[in-house]
Design a protein around this motif. Structure first.
Motif, mmCIF file in Angstrom:
data_model
loop_
_atom_site.group_PDB
_atom_site.id
_atom_site.type_symbol
_atom_site.label_atom_id
_atom_site.label_comp_id
_atom_site.label_asym_id
_atom_site.label_seq_id
_atom_site.Cartn_x
_atom_site.Cartn_y
_atom_site.Cartn_z
ATOM 1 N N VAL A 28 26.207 3.867 58.305
ATOM 2 C CA VAL A 28 26.946 3.862 59.521
ATOM 3 C C VAL A 28 26.952 2.517 60.065
ATOM 4 N N ILE A 50 30.720 8.159 65.953
ATOM 5 C CA ILE A 50 30.202 8.617 64.717
ATOM 6 C C ILE A 50 29.328 9.759 65.001
ATOM 7 N N THR A 82 34.558 11.497 62.735
ATOM 8 C CA THR A 82 34.007 10.921 61.490
ATOM 9 C C THR A 82 32.353 11.151 61.685
ATOM 10 N N THR A 83 31.827 11.604 60.532
ATOM 11 C CA THR A 83 30.537 11.860 60.598
ATOM 12 C C THR A 83 29.621 11.709 59.196
ATOM 13 N N ALA A 127 36.912 6.985 64.372
ATOM 14 C CA ALA A 127 36.121 5.669 64.046
ATOM 15 C C ALA A 127 37.460 4.908 63.543
#
Length: 353
Positions: A183, A286, A302-303, A345
């Motif tokens: 990330v 995120i 977003t993940t 994101a």
């Protein structure tokens, strides 16, 4: 072996005594041993005889007493699931998939829940009284001493999405360090420069590893250390408060990584409703887990997706290894997650991991 004559009798009334193996044997004119073999898949009983016994048992409303059978076989065929955070949508999804897979494997599931992380040690001791064949711990932080006591009592323990250092228990986890690192690197590559992290439980291995990977990613990308907001739990409310706290001073972030999706959803709502910010134009957000809510149009989060299906298969393989009791060496396995790009994101449009 003479095959029994099939004579069906009327089902007992609701208030009748519990139907036993002896009742079935008497109705069919066979031995109790024959009925027992039919329910234990004994190879010495003919298939046709087994079918007739099972039909008669179903007609009479008989259900095998798993606890009584366990006293004889020393195997309960029960997998005890212990969790302290069932309100997190990630874990009901996991429990549903895991229960289905355990059933296919031939294990019945018994779910134990606790309201607080501090009750987990007591819960683990209580469930041992039910003599489960395997204990699977989800979403819980516990002492290594308690886990070791359970293992020393010859009840195999597998930690799912958790590990406890020094516990001598097997664990199947997402690679949370790698997920956090990924990330940070992706945010840096998209020209984010002021990063922040909203934490969950301070002593949860998932939180510790995600934060550690994120901090290392910031260092590797040449960024300043991220601001850390210690939330205390993994809830929506904590994410909401954490985002407000990040924007109280002048040093505001342009990207926020949250320890799980619930935190991230709370953070996004705070950005919209309290701070007047637009996600992701003003701040990228995120999460981690990829719960079903993350893909809702209202969140579009977003993940990092946890590879739940792959983790469950590794857990089943570990159960298969541990149950015979020959090899009890603890085994920790970490599976890489995958970054799922959605609308919360500012990142390049491709997935990674």
């Amino acid at each position: 072996m003479n095959e029994p004559v099939m004579t069906l009798t009327a089902k007992p009334q609701t208030n009748s005594p519990r139907v036993t193996v002896k009742d079935i044997a008497r109705e069919m004119g066979v031995s109790i041993a024959t009925v027992s073999r039919a329910f234990s898949n004994d190879s010495t009983i003919a298939d046709k005889t087994r079918e007739k016994v099972l039909q008669q048992a179903a007609h009479m409303g008989y259900s095998p007493n798993l606890f009584a059978r366990g006293l004889i076989t020393q195997r309960s065929r029960i997998a005890a699931l212990l969790t302290s955070n069932i309100t997190n949508p990630f874990y009901p999804e996991v429990v549903m998939k895991l229960t289905r897979r355990l059933h296919e494997f031939g294990l019945h599931t018994m779910l134990f829940t606790s309201d607080a992380e501090t009750d987990i040690d007591d819960g683990l001791k209580v469930l041992q009284q039910y003599n489960p064949d395997i204990v699977i711990v989800l979403a819980a932080t516990m002492s290594s001493e308690t886990v070791k006591t359970c293992v020393d009592g010859r009840t195999p323990v597998i930690l799912f999405n958790r590990y406890v250092t020094g516990s001598h228990a097997s664990a199947v986890c997402c690679d949370n360090v790698n997920g956090g690192h990924m990330v940070a690197m992706r945010l840096a590559a998209a020209n984010h420069r002021r990063l922040a992290y909203i934490s969950g439980y301070d002593d949860a291995s998932t939180n510790v590893d995600r934060m550690r990977g994120f901090q290392q990613g910031c260092r590797d990308a040449g960024l300043d250390a991220p601001r850390i907001i210690t939330g205390g739990d993994f809830s929506y409310e904590t994410g909401y408060r954490g985002m407000k706290q990040l924007f109280e001073g002048p040093d505001t972030p342009d990207a926020v990584f949250c320890a799980n999706d619930l935190l991230a959803i709370g953070a996004m709502d705070a950005a919209h409703r309290e701070l007047g910010l637009t996600v992701p134009q003003d701040v990228s957000v995120i999460g981690f887990d990829d719960i079903a809510m993350a893909n809702w149009p209202s969140h579009n989060l977003t993940t990092v997706r946890q590879p739940v299906n792959a983790m469950i298969e590794l857990l089943i393989a570990e159960i298969e290894r541990l149950l015979p009791g020959v090899d009890t060496t603890p085994n920790e396995q970490f599976v890489p997650g995958r970054l799922i790009i959605r609308g919360s994101a500012r990142l390049e449009e491709h997935s990674e991991g």
